[in-house]
Design a protein around this motif. Structure first.
Motif, PDB file in Angstrom:
ATOM      1  N   ASN A 170       0.854  -1.184   0.000  1.00  0.00           N
ATOM      2  CA  ASN A 170       0.000   0.000   0.000  1.00  0.00           C
ATOM      3  C   ASN A 170       0.895   1.240   0.000  1.00  0.00           C
ATOM      4  OD1 ASN A 170      -1.658   2.147   0.629  1.00  0.00           O
ATOM      5  ND2 ASN A 170      -2.857   1.019   2.118  1.00  0.00           N
ATOM      6  N   TYR A 171       0.807   2.028  -1.066  1.00  0.00           N
ATOM      7  CA  TYR A 171       1.632   3.223  -1.191  1.00  0.00           C
ATOM      8  C   TYR A 171       0.860   4.511  -0.924  1.00  0.00           C
ATOM      9  CZ  TYR A 171       5.115   0.092  -3.201  1.00  0.00           C
ATOM     10  OH  TYR A 171       6.022  -0.927  -3.397  1.00  0.00           O
ATOM     11  N   GLY A 199       3.202  -2.310  -8.420  1.00  0.00           N
ATOM     12  CA  GLY A 199       3.562  -3.623  -7.907  1.00  0.00           C
ATOM     13  C   GLY A 199       4.931  -4.145  -8.269  1.00  0.00           C
ATOM     14  N   GLN A 200       5.599  -3.567  -9.266  1.00  0.00           N
ATOM     15  CA  GLN A 200       6.958  -3.997  -9.572  1.00  0.00           C
ATOM     16  C   GLN A 200       7.854  -3.556  -8.423  1.00  0.00           C
ATOM     17  OE1 GLN A 200       9.210  -1.971 -12.752  1.00  0.00           O
ATOM     18  NE2 GLN A 200       9.227  -3.982 -13.757  1.00  0.00           N
ATOM     19  N   TYR A 212       6.297   3.563   4.592  1.00  0.00           N
ATOM     20  CA  TYR A 212       6.041   4.118   3.263  1.00  0.00           C
ATOM     21  C   TYR A 212       6.150   3.057   2.167  1.00  0.00           C
ATOM     22  CZ  TYR A 212       6.158   8.892   5.019  1.00  0.00           C
ATOM     23  OH  TYR A 212       5.884  10.067   5.681  1.00  0.00           O
ATOM     24  N   PHE A 213       7.009   2.051   2.369  1.00  0.00           N
ATOM     25  CA  PHE A 213       7.291   1.099   1.299  1.00  0.00           C
ATOM     26  C   PHE A 213       6.871  -0.342   1.572  1.00  0.00           C
ATOM     27  CE2 PHE A 213      10.140   4.611   0.500  1.00  0.00           C
ATOM     28  CZ  PHE A 213      10.001   4.778  -0.867  1.00  0.00           C
ATOM     29  N   PHE A 214       6.643  -0.708   2.819  1.00  0.00           N
ATOM     30  CA  PHE A 214       6.416  -2.119   3.119  1.00  0.00           C
ATOM     31  C   PHE A 214       5.154  -2.397   3.923  1.00  0.00           C
ATOM     32  CE2 PHE A 214      11.047  -1.441   2.711  1.00  0.00           C
ATOM     33  CZ  PHE A 214      11.224  -2.145   1.524  1.00  0.00           C
ATOM     34  N   GLY A 231       0.754  10.483  -0.354  1.00  0.00           N
ATOM     35  CA  GLY A 231       0.498  11.659   0.474  1.00  0.00           C
ATOM     36  C   GLY A 231       1.762  12.468   0.702  1.00  0.00           C
ATOM     37  N   ARG A 232       2.868  11.793   0.944  1.00  0.00           N
ATOM     38  CA  ARG A 232       4.144  12.474   1.164  1.00  0.00           C
ATOM     39  C   ARG A 232       4.604  13.169  -0.120  1.00  0.00           C
ATOM     40  NH1 ARG A 232       7.066  13.169   5.932  1.00  0.00           N
ATOM     41  NH2 ARG A 232       9.193  13.725   5.389  1.00  0.00           N
ATOM     42  N   MET A 233       4.413  12.488  -1.251  1.00  0.00           N
ATOM     43  CA  MET A 233       4.766  13.091  -2.537  1.00  0.00           C
ATOM     44  C   MET A 233       3.997  14.397  -2.729  1.00  0.00           C
ATOM     45  SD  MET A 233       4.759   9.590  -4.857  1.00  0.00           S
ATOM     46  CE  MET A 233       4.440  10.433  -6.385  1.00  0.00           C
TER      47      MET A 233
END
Length: 79
Positions: free
Chosen positions: A5-6, A40-41, A65-67, A11-13
């Protein structure tokens, strides 16, 4: 396959004034590659570090943020 889930990353971007294309340029990848990664890559380690640097994400917060695993809803059927 595990999906991440990104939403927090998006949101940070946004809060730092980036969209997918501008962040991709900032870290040296194509906009298409960024799109594929967010769909998903897997991100490479250096890409994650470059994104964290661009968005001022500290090491302790990187995993959120990434996992974060994306939870998918399933429908229950009755017999």
């Amino acid at each position: 396959m595990i999906k991440f889930n990104y939403e927090r990353l998006y949101g940070r971007m946004k809060s730092k004034g980036f969209n997918q294309s501008s962040l991709a340029r900032k870290i040296g990848i194509s906009a298409g590659t960024m799109t594929n990664k967010l769909k998903g890559q897997p991100f490479k380690q250096d890409e994650i570090l470059n994104i964290c640097n661009a968005l001022d994400i500290v090491d302790e917060d990187m995993s959120s943020y990434f996992f974060t695993i994306k939870v998918q809803k399933t429908e229950r059927t009755t017999a």
